[in-house]
Scaffold this motif. Structure first.
Motif, mmCIF file in Angstrom:
data_model
loop_
_atom_site.group_PDB
_atom_site.id
_atom_site.type_symbol
_atom_site.label_atom_id
_atom_site.label_comp_id
_atom_site.label_asym_id
_atom_site.label_seq_id
_atom_site.Cartn_x
_atom_site.Cartn_y
_atom_site.Cartn_z
ATOM 1 N N SER A 156 6.015 1.907 -15.390
ATOM 2 C CA SER A 156 5.275 1.793 -16.651
ATOM 3 C C SER A 156 3.892 2.395 -16.445
ATOM 4 N N TYR A 157 3.109 2.416 -17.542
ATOM 5 C CA TYR A 157 1.800 3.056 -17.503
ATOM 6 C C TYR A 157 0.840 2.269 -18.378
ATOM 7 N N ASP A 158 -0.273 1.837 -17.789
ATOM 8 C CA ASP A 158 -1.291 1.079 -18.512
ATOM 9 C C ASP A 158 -2.268 2.070 -19.154
ATOM 10 N N GLN A 159 -2.179 2.215 -20.474
ATOM 11 C CA GLN A 159 -3.027 3.175 -21.168
ATOM 12 C C GLN A 159 -4.509 2.828 -21.029
ATOM 13 N N ALA A 160 -4.834 1.545 -21.009
ATOM 14 C CA ALA A 160 -6.246 1.144 -20.961
ATOM 15 C C ALA A 160 -6.905 1.537 -19.641
ATOM 16 N N SER A 161 -6.211 1.271 -18.534
ATOM 17 C CA SER A 161 -6.792 1.569 -17.226
ATOM 18 C C SER A 161 -6.439 2.959 -16.724
ATOM 19 N N GLY A 162 -5.417 3.570 -17.339
ATOM 20 C CA GLY A 162 -4.963 4.866 -16.865
ATOM 21 C C GLY A 162 -4.190 4.791 -15.561
#
Length: 529
Positions: A124-130
């Motif tokens: 997965s990928y955390d958009q907020a932290s990049g």
């Protein structure tokens, strides 16, 4: 129509292969903890000597699982070189760990090394932290980086090729070595130059090495194709003029603690001279190194006009591509929308002269194809009627078609666009991808020739009238043990040569003997100077 090719392998087909056929070879398995070695040991076939090297002792249940895996390997005919060697180090890719691993390699003198994936796929990928997230510990990637550094240092120190496999996380051992690799070994690794001389290209721990023939047919010693940071995979593609082009991934450390992973390309225009320097093609997610390190291994093909198309799986698990025109200019990276794909692509030149690309679909037993439609726009074809075994998609001799092993039956098969079903090729006991050449003449007819790692790991050769695999393929076992897929090359004058890599780092070749109505080969001979 000519007679069927002779099924005989030729007098003395085993030849010099027999001297190495019974020899074992040392395989080092380098992991973080003993449990991590279980699937890596599970892919090893009979005849290997397995030595497990673990950075930490790990948990009791992990050690027990490895004991069971080693027992099963011994039952398959492997020799187990004792229990795991535990280094007891806290770091993973620091200089002390690399030095400790190098000492172990000096002691083992391995021919091959299995380790983990230095750049595993994200979940997965955390958009907020990049920040991407992963379902494997970060130490796995660090262990792999340390193992690659130690393996490269050992090869530079000894001058002996060391073949490395980085295993994808969660890959099933039942898929075999080819299906578990993060970086694929080349299927078409033997090339014939304009002068008829042969060159073999192989990925190793210290980058690509090549061996080539001189004007007397003598083989050179392994020569490095210079390029620090190359990862242990390779793709070899011929351009419309017959020159071999090499594609790989290069991994370099950044000053900020990150890493850059980029696609690189080189070409060989003269057999007697080294290939061109490696040139970077970059990657589709190069702006952010955390995303860029996830780039998949490249696939490439030339269209009829000489334009080069390069494809990779990108961070989002779809396909990105670039094109180099015949005059040398590159397009930017562009995106192919559609189904998410696994890290296994193959590009082919279609009968229309354009380039097409195939991929295994991610998390589904399907294959998808993209081809140039009206106006040159890419068209996605989700109706491809087969599912390929991981690690087996390769170009077929027929334009636009692909070779593969069926996911369910393991039978070698070919499919061309427009066919309602794939055509089985009658070889289901082997493993790994197939390589192919066309234009082999017998009694005035042109044949396509297939080579594969057959039952028991020996070199298998099949032939059928060019463009007519439906008439049946005539297979023969040529006896030479082959680690990984054997290869074939045809010179401009029609001379067919086979090559196989055997234990003890031998490269064997066998030339076709000219006999009417027959496909017969002379004795296997070591490639020597």
């Amino acid at each position: 129509m000519s007679r069927k090719p002779d099924r005989r392998a030729g007098a003395g087909a085993g030849g010099d292969a027999g001297s190495g056929g019974g020899r074992t070879h040392v395989v080092a398995v380098v992991v973080t903890e003993p449990a991590d070695a279980v699937p890596l040991v599970g892919v090893e076939a009979a005849g290997a000597e397995i030595a497990v090297v673990s950075l930490r002792a790990g948990a009791k249940d992990g050690r027990a699982a490895l004991d069971r895996a080693l027992t099963a390997a011994a039952d398959r005919g492997c020799r187990v070189l004792g229990g795991p060697r535990v280094l007891g180090v806290d770091g993973t890719d620091d200089p002390a760990t690399v030095a400790a691993l190098l000492d172990v390699l000096r002691d083992l003198d391995p021919e091959r090394l299995h380790t983990l994936d230095p750049d595993p796929a994200h979940t997965s990928y955390d958009q907020a932290s990049g920040m991407p997230t992963y379902d494997v510990p970060a130490e796995h990637g660090e262990t792999a980086v340390g193992a690659l550094a130690a393996a490269g240092a050992w090869q530079a120190e000894t001058g002996r090729p060391l073949y490395v496999d980085c295993h994808r996380a969660h890959a099933e051992p039942e898929s075999g070595v080819a299906g578990c690799r993060r970086y694929p070994a080349p299927a078409n690794w033997l090339s014939a130059g304009f002068d008829g001389r042969l060159t073999a290209f192989l990925p190793t721990a210290a980058g690509v090495v090549r061996r080539h023939q001189d004007t007397q047919g003598r083989w050179s010693a392994p020569e490095p194709v210079e390029g620090p940071g190359l990862l242990p995979g390779l793709l070899v593609v011929r351009d419309p003029h017959g020159f071999p082009h090499l594609f790989a991934l290069r991994r370099t450390a950044r000053d900020d603690g990150g890493v850059d992973v980029e696609v690189v390309h080189a070409a060989q225009y003269r057999t007697s001279e080294p290939p061109t320097p490696w040139q970077s093609i970059g990657g589709p997610n190069a702006v952010d190194w955390r995303r860029g390190r996830a780039v998949g291994f490249p696939a490439a093909a030339f269209d009829a006009a000489g334009n080069l198309f390069v494809f990779v799986r990108n961070f989002g698990h779809s396909i990105s591509w670039r094109c180099q025109s015949a005059d040398g200019g590159w397009t930017p990276w562009q995106h192919l929308s559609g189904l998410r794909v696994a890290d296994e692509l193959v590009a082919v030149t279609g009968p229309h002269g354009g380039v097409e690309v195939y991929a295994r679909v991610r998390d589904t037993a399907r294959t998808v194809r993209w081809y140039p439609g009206q106006g040159g726009a890419w068209t996605e074809d989700r109706t491809v009627p087969f599912a390929a075994r991981p690690g087996t998609l390769t170009p077929a001799p027929e334009p636009g078609a692909v070779l593969f092993r069926d996911l369910h039956t393991n039978e070698a098969s070919v499919w061309r666009p427009g066919a309602q079903a794939p055509c089985p090729l009658g070889e289901a006991k082997g493993s790994g991808p197939l390589a192919a050449v066309r234009g082999v003449e017998m009694d005035g007819w042109a044949y396509s020739v297939l080579v594969a790692q057959g039952a028991g790991g020996t070199c298998a050769v099949g032939a059928y009238p060019e463009g007519r695999p439906d008439t049946g393929v005539w297979w023969q076992d040529l006896g030479a043990p082959s680690y990984d897929a054997p290869a074939a090359a045809v010179t401009r004058t029609g001379l067919l040569t086979l090559a196989a890599r055997t234990p003890a780092r031998q490269l064997l070749t066998a030339r076709r003997e000219e006999r009417p109505g027959a496909l017969v080969f002379a004795d296997w001979r070591p490639a020597r100077g």
